[in-house]
Design a protein around this motif. Structure first.
Motif, PDB file in Angstrom:
ATOM      1  N   VAL A   1      21.920  35.537 -66.514  1.00  0.00           N
ATOM      2  CA  VAL A   1      23.248  34.918 -66.448  1.00  0.00           C
ATOM      3  C   VAL A   1      23.051  33.441 -66.132  1.00  0.00           C
ATOM      4  O   VAL A   1      22.596  33.090 -65.048  1.00  0.00           O
ATOM      5  CB  VAL A   1      24.128  35.594 -65.382  1.00  0.00           C
TER       6      VAL A   1
ATOM      7  N   GLN B   1      25.426  29.915 -62.778  1.00  0.00           N
ATOM      8  CA  GLN B   1      26.601  30.538 -62.177  1.00  0.00           C
ATOM      9  C   GLN B   1      27.285  29.543 -61.254  1.00  0.00           C
ATOM     10  O   GLN B   1      27.024  29.491 -60.061  1.00  0.00           O
ATOM     11  CB  GLN B   1      26.185  31.790 -61.428  1.00  0.00           C
TER      12      GLN B   1
ATOM     13  N   ALA C   1      28.484  36.813 -61.616  1.00  0.00           N
ATOM     14  CA  ALA C   1      27.969  38.139 -61.929  1.00  0.00           C
ATOM     15  C   ALA C   1      26.761  38.429 -61.056  1.00  0.00           C
ATOM     16  O   ALA C   1      25.983  37.531 -60.734  1.00  0.00           O
ATOM     17  CB  ALA C   1      27.582  38.219 -63.399  1.00  0.00           C
TER      18      ALA C   1
ATOM     19  N   TRP D   1      24.756  44.489 -64.665  1.00  0.00           N
ATOM     20  CA  TRP D   1      25.407  43.265 -64.222  1.00  0.00           C
ATOM     21  C   TRP D   1      26.896  43.509 -64.041  1.00  0.00           C
ATOM     22  O   TRP D   1      27.539  44.116 -64.892  1.00  0.00           O
ATOM     23  CB  TRP D   1      25.226  42.156 -65.255  1.00  0.00           C
ATOM     24  N   LYS D   2      27.433  42.966 -62.952  1.00  0.00           N
ATOM     25  CA  LYS D   2      28.865  43.117 -62.721  1.00  0.00           C
ATOM     26  C   LYS D   2      29.470  41.771 -62.375  1.00  0.00           C
ATOM     27  O   LYS D   2      28.918  41.021 -61.554  1.00  0.00           O
ATOM     28  CB  LYS D   2      29.117  44.103 -61.582  1.00  0.00           C
ATOM     29  N   ASN D   3      30.602  41.449 -63.015  1.00  0.00           N
ATOM     30  CA  ASN D   3      31.386  40.279 -62.610  1.00  0.00           C
ATOM     31  C   ASN D   3      32.139  40.662 -61.342  1.00  0.00           C
ATOM     32  O   ASN D   3      33.020  41.528 -61.370  1.00  0.00           O
ATOM     33  CB  ASN D   3      32.361  39.878 -63.724  1.00  0.00           C
TER      34      ASN D   3
ATOM     35  N   TRP E   1      34.863  33.634 -68.026  1.00  0.00           N
ATOM     36  CA  TRP E   1      34.062  34.846 -67.876  1.00  0.00           C
ATOM     37  C   TRP E   1      32.577  34.468 -67.941  1.00  0.00           C
ATOM     38  O   TRP E   1      32.159  33.775 -68.881  1.00  0.00           O
ATOM     39  CB  TRP E   1      34.371  35.836 -68.996  1.00  0.00           C
TER      40      TRP E   1
ATOM     41  N   LEU F   1      31.670  38.675 -69.463  1.00  0.00           N
ATOM     42  CA  LEU F   1      32.184  39.750 -68.614  1.00  0.00           C
ATOM     43  C   LEU F   1      33.534  39.376 -68.015  1.00  0.00           C
ATOM     44  O   LEU F   1      33.650  38.378 -67.286  1.00  0.00           O
ATOM     45  CB  LEU F   1      31.191  40.060 -67.488  1.00  0.00           C
TER      46      LEU F   1
ATOM     47  N   ASN G   1      31.578  45.702 -65.808  1.00  0.00           N
ATOM     48  CA  ASN G   1      30.174  46.045 -65.558  1.00  0.00           C
ATOM     49  C   ASN G   1      29.469  46.226 -66.896  1.00  0.00           C
ATOM     50  O   ASN G   1      29.936  46.972 -67.757  1.00  0.00           O
ATOM     51  CB  ASN G   1      30.061  47.331 -64.734  1.00  0.00           C
TER      52      ASN G   1
END
Lengths: 369, 198
Positions: free
Chosen positions: A233, A236, A243, A250-252, A262, A347, A352
């Motif tokens: 990612v 960030q 994320a 991977w989860k936002n 996003w 995301l 997820n």
């Protein structure tokens, strides 16, 4: 009678010649010269993880620093089946190769790429190849090792790797010093597009040309899994959704945010090792699994070798069937040999990304690369 | 001279020559097939510098690459979580119509670490894992292993695995470690048998 005998002998000789000719003309798929392994340029890492000034949005590593930056580009030494004679010895992993190269775009008028291979051996020692450099500006292939056709244009590893290439290999990487962003050319960054090696098969001959056509007639498509932790990612920033990598992918972690913010998950796709002969690939039946498929925003493409920009993206959509959360490629993607496929998913808040899967086929096995 | 006897002898001679030629062909072909029969193991040497920070502090994981190994630095009283992928590159040189590998054929996964701080004792815990479709997402773990501070500590998972599975869809997989002291991930390797010969 004598004439009759001569005639029989001639017939037999003709038959033998015919049969021997048939044997030599038979497909030579049973000979395996090398395994061709390629990686997306985005797999290169700076020596310090927190270092900024490069980006991977297009699947390539693009350099935007004001100073030359050092990168290590690792190769996953997987997908090389052992020949039966080496089944018990397991000593076949070595740096003997027919080809090793890095595809780059040099967009600095004065500075060059300088690259060399680093081999780490089982005994803990390391060896370096000789260094190669880019010439002038524009897209180019930096050749570290090459078996030319008919022995012409051969290039050896050089350095101390030349003498140690037979040692048992544990890891192989390319180390590059990349040029800075040219202050007179802010719109074009230098980039690492793709890198590759054709590692020789077993302990046998390693003298054939790198592009020898040896793919077996039984070579078919392979199903390739993309593990979420192979993904990356980029940058960030606090202004975009964040994320995190968890054991389920991977989860936002943001609960809300506009669809312009996003975070993107970029996944290099580990393409199959090709049997001796590098060739174009077709990606099909790609499926990405998400927690919320209705908010899917995924595309698969590759960085163009000439521009470094993401090319020929194929989108994903819900089609019914599959697992809950699945979205599917809506057409086939053809990837040239001088690039590597990359999956990109944006995301949504709370989304997820679990993982992905593709079918990758061989094509054009008997055409020149 | 019996002409039929002569003819029989000629036919016999021809048959012997054919037999010789065909046996040579088949011998050559079977030797070639021997090369073509991939009944060995796939040794997957993973680029250990692909290991990356995971979990809540993933953005703050301090990592330095020196050659191939990756060094992870841990602040006092902190813990870093690291995930190392196992890129299961398929081979396109022969028939693989299904998964790149059958996870049932995994023989060994090992990770070699080296503590960077003085002293002895435990510096972390590692676990091999695979998440897969149930069809809903499930998780199989290989058991937690303690990592000590000694030089070149090898953590190994070997058969029989608790996570052995032939699930056709795997998602996130690799080795996850939690360290509370500076550490260098020296190497990561998986040995997996060929799917078609087990």
């Amino acid at each position: 009678m004598k004439r009759h005998k001569q005639c029989s002998v001639h017939k037999l000789l003709g038959l033998i010649c015919f049969l021997l000719g048939s044997v030599s003309a038979a497909p030579s798929f049973a000979v395996h010269g090398a395994w061709f392994l390629s990686e997306a340029g985005m797999n290169c890492n700076t020596l310090i993880a927190a270092e900024t000034g490069y980006e991977k949005f297009d699947g390539a590593t693009k350099i935007t620093t004001s100073y030359p930056t050092r990168f290590v580009c690792p190769i996953a030494l997987a997908g090389r089946q052992t020949p039966s004679e080496d089944y018990h010895s397991r000593t076949h992993l070595s740096a003997r190769s027919r080809y090793a190269a890095i595809n780059v775009i040099d967009n600095h008028a004065l500075q060059d790429f300088h690259c060399q291979a680093i081999a780490k051996f089982k005994d803990g020692s390391e060896s370096f190849s000789a260094q190669v450099s880019s010439q002038g500006t524009g897209p180019q292939t930096l050749i570290l090792r090459l078996n030319g056709l008919n022995g012409s244009q051969n290039k050896e590893w050089g350095g101390d790797l030349q003498n140690n290439q037979h040692k048992e290999l544990e890891a192989l990487s390319y180390f590059c010093v990349a040029p800075a962003q040219d202050e007179n050319n802010w719109f074009a960054s230098s980039a690492i597009i793709q890198y590759s090696v054709a590692l020789c098969y077993g302990s046998g001959q390693c003298t054939g040309p790198f592009n020898e056509a040896r793919d077996g007639s039984d070579a078919r498509e392979a199903t390739v899994s993309v593990s979420a932790n192979e993904c990356y990612v980029p940058h960030q920033l606090s202004s975009v959704g964040r994320a995190q990598l968890h054991i389920y992918g991977w989860k936002n972690i943001e609960q809300n945010g506009s669809n312009l913010s996003w975070p993107s998950v970029l996944c290099p796709i580990s393409v199959p090792a090709q049997d001796s002969y590098p060739h174009r690939m077709l990606l099909s039946q790609g499926v990405v699994t998400l927690s919320d498929p209705q908010q899917a925003r995924c595309v698969v493409g590759y960085p163009g070798a000439q521009t470094g920009s993401f090319s020929d993206g194929v989108a994903f959509e819900q089609q019914g069937g599959g697992l809950p959360g699945d979205v599917f490629m809506n057409s086939v993607l053809s990837v040239p040999i001088d690039s590597s496929p990359v999956l990109k998913c944006d995301l949504a808040p709370g989304q997820n990304f679990y993982g992905a899967q593709f079918n990758i086929s061989r094509t054009e096995t008997n055409q020149a690369p | 001279m019996n002409p039929f006897k002569h003819e029989r002898a000629r036919v016999k001679t021809r048959l012997s020559i054919f037999a010789f030629i065909f046996s040579s062909i088949f011998t050559a072909q079977s030797q070639a097939d021997g090369e073509h029969t991939f009944n060995g193991d796939n040794i997957i040497n993973v680029p250990d510098n692909l290991c990356r920070g995971a979990g809540e502090n993933s953005l703050n994981v301090s990592k330095v690459i020196s050659g191939n190994p990756a060094k992870f630095f841990v602040a006092d009283n902190q813990v870093v979580r690291v995930q190392c992928p196992l890129p299961m590159r398929a081979a396109n040189g022969y028939q693989r119509s299904h998964n790149a590998y059958n996870l049932n054929n995994i023989k060994e996964i090992s990770i070699v670490t080296q503590g960077l701080e003085s002293g002895s004792g435990i510096i972390g815990i590692c676990e091999a894992f695979f998440s897969y479709a149930l069809p809903y997402v499930g998780l199989a773990q290989g058991g937690r292993r303690v990592v000590s501070n000694r030089q070149l500590h090898t953590t190994t998972w070997s058969e029989p695995f608790t996570f052995a599975t032939n699930k056709t869809r795997i998602f996130n997989y690799g080795v996850e470690c939690e360290f509370h002291s500076d550490v260098e991930v020296m190497s990561l390797q998986m040995i997996i048998g060929d799917e078609e010969h087990h």
